[in-house]
Enzyme design. Structure first.
Site: not given
Ligand SMILES: [Zn+2]
Ligand SMILES: [Zn+2]
Length: 351
Positions: A45, A48, A70, A108, A148, A156, A159, A161, A163
Site C-alpha cells: 500500500c 501505509c 501527491n 490501513h 473520494n 481502489s 487506506h 485518506h 486529497q
C-alpha cells in the site's frame, strides 16, 4: 408522494424531485459482498507507514496523520510553463498549484467513520493548517480539500485518506455559492446559509445530528439520495476560524453522520466529501458559511445514482427520492458503529 421542483439557493438552480416513481421504501436489502476484514498494514500500500511510493520516496513511520505531496499531481510546479498559444478564441495557461495527500491514520483498515473523536479533531486541525499554509501562498486562490471514498467513486485503495488541490482558480461550485451568498447579503442583509439553517430547523425532518454549535442535515434541495451537509451553526468563512469548542462539536457531529452512513446498510458507505471553504484570493467572504458536503453515489446498497441526460446533458439534477424519507432512514440508523456493536440494532428500515 413527492413530485416537484425545489430551488437550490446555493447553486441557484432547480432540482427535480420525482420520488413518485420510486416510492417503494428500502426493503432491508444489503450489499451483495459484505466488507471483507482488512489487515491494519499492507506491504504494497503506497499510503501505509514506512512504505515506498511510486516516486521512490518513503513514507514516514507516522503514528497519527501524514501529509505528503501527491506523486501524480494534477496541478503543480512541474507543469509546463511555456505553452503554445491555441487558435482564435481559445485560451490556456500553466496548470499551477499544489496537490497533496493526507493520510488519516497509519491503520490501513479503518475509515474516517471509525476514528476516535480525538483523532477526527486532530485531522480537522491538519485541514486547518493545510488551508492556512497553502492558502497563503502566492497565486493560490483556492484550497479544495476532498475525500473520494469507495470503489463506487473509483477509489481502489481503502487506506483512509483525502486529497488537497490548491489551485490558481476558484472552483466553479464555490464561485457559485460565493456569488449567491454575496447577493443574498446585499439584498437582505442576511447570511444565506443562516436562512437555510433556519428553514431546516423550522421543518426539523431532515436534521441528521446536532449539538450545541454544529449540525448535520439533508438539505431540502438535496440532489443525491443521501446528500448531507455538516456545518457549524455560527457563520465562519473557513474551518480555521472555528473556536476550540466549535471544532470539538463539529468533529462530534461529523462522526455521528459518518457512523449513520455506515450503519444504514451495515457497509462502509461510499461518498465524495468536500469541504466548502471561502477562496484564499484575498476577497471579502464574510457572507460565506463554511460547511462540508457529502455526495454519496448510492441510492441503495447495489444501486448507483447514474448521472445522465438531465445531469450531464442539462446540468440540473433529477432525484428519484424525497429528502424527507431518506433523512428518516439516516436518522433511524444507530449512532454506534455497526462494527463495534455485535447485535444489529437501530438500523431497521422505516415502515
Ligand atoms: Zn495502507
Ligand atoms: Zn456548499
Amino acid at each position: 408522494m413527492t413530485w416537484e421542483e425545489r430551488w437550490h439557493p446555493l447553486r441557484e438552480e432547480w432540482v427535480i424531485i420525482a420520488a413518485h416513481r420510486q416510492n417503494r421504501p428500502w426493503n432491508g436489502e444489503m450489499l451483495d459482498h459484505p466488507d471483507e476484514a482488512l489487515p491494519p498494514y499492507v506491504s504494497d500500500c503506497y499510503l501505509c507507514p514506512g512504505n515506498t511510493r511510486v516516486s521512490s520516496r518513503r513514507n514516514e513511520d507516522y503514528t497519527g496523520t501524514f501529509v505528503f505531496d501527491n506523486d501524480h499531481p494534477c496541478v503543480g510546479i512541474d507543469a509546463p510553463q511555456d505553452l503554445k498559444r491555441p487558435c482564435g478564441i481559445y485560451r490556456n495557461r500553466a496548470a499551477k498549484g499544489q496537490a497533496r495527500v493526507v493520510c488519516y491514520s497509519p491503520n490501513h483498515a479503518v475509515t474516517l467513520a471509525e476514528l476516535e473523536p480525538g483523532e477526527i479533531e486532530a485531522l480537522l486541525r491538519v485541514w486547518q493548517e493545510q488551508y492556512r499554509d497553502l492558502g497563503s501562498l502566492e497565486g493560490i486562490n483556492y484550497v479544495l480539500i476532498f475525500e473520494n471514498k469507495g470503489e463506487a467513486v473509483g477509489v481502489s485503495n481503502p487506506h483512509p485518506h483525502c486529497q488537497i488541490y490548491a489551485t490558481n482558480f476558484v472552483f466553479k461550485t464555490i464561485a457559485t455559492e460565493v456569488h449567491a451568498s454575496q447577493r443574498h447579503f446585499a439584498e437582505t442583509g442576511r447570511i444565506l446559509f443562516q436562512d437555510i439553517l433556519e428553514a431546516e430547523r423550522s421543518d426539523g425532518r431532515r436534521i441528521i445530528a446536532e449539538n450545541e454549535t454544529a449540525v448535520a442535515f439533508m438539505p431540502y434541495f438535496a440532489r443525491y439520495a443521501f446528500e448531507v451537509f455538516v456545518a457549524p451553526k455560527a457563520t465562519h468563512p473557513n474551518l480555521d476560524r472555528l473556536s476550540e469548542t466549535e471544532l470539538k462539536d463539529f468533529a462530534a457531529v461529523l462522526k455521528t453522520t459518518l457512523v449513520r452512513f455506515d450503519n444504514l446498510w451495515r457497509m462502509s458507505f461510499p461518498y465524495v466529501m468536500v469541504l466548502h471553504q471561502a477562496p484564499t484570493d484575498g476577497g471579502d467572504y464574510h457572507a460565506f458559511h463554511f460547511h462540508i458536503e457529502f455526495h454519496p453515489p448510492l441510492r441503495r446498497p447495489n444501486l448507483l445514482k447514474y448521472l445522465a441526460g438531465p445531469e450531464i446533458g442539462g446540468g440540473n439534477f433529477l432525484s428519484d427520492t424525497a429528502p424527507e424519507e431518506k433523512a428518516a432512514e439516516l436518522r433511524a440508523a444507530g449512532d454506534m458503529h455497526y462494527k463495534t456493536c455485535p447485535v444489529k440494532e437501530g438500523n431497521e428500515p422505516p415502515l
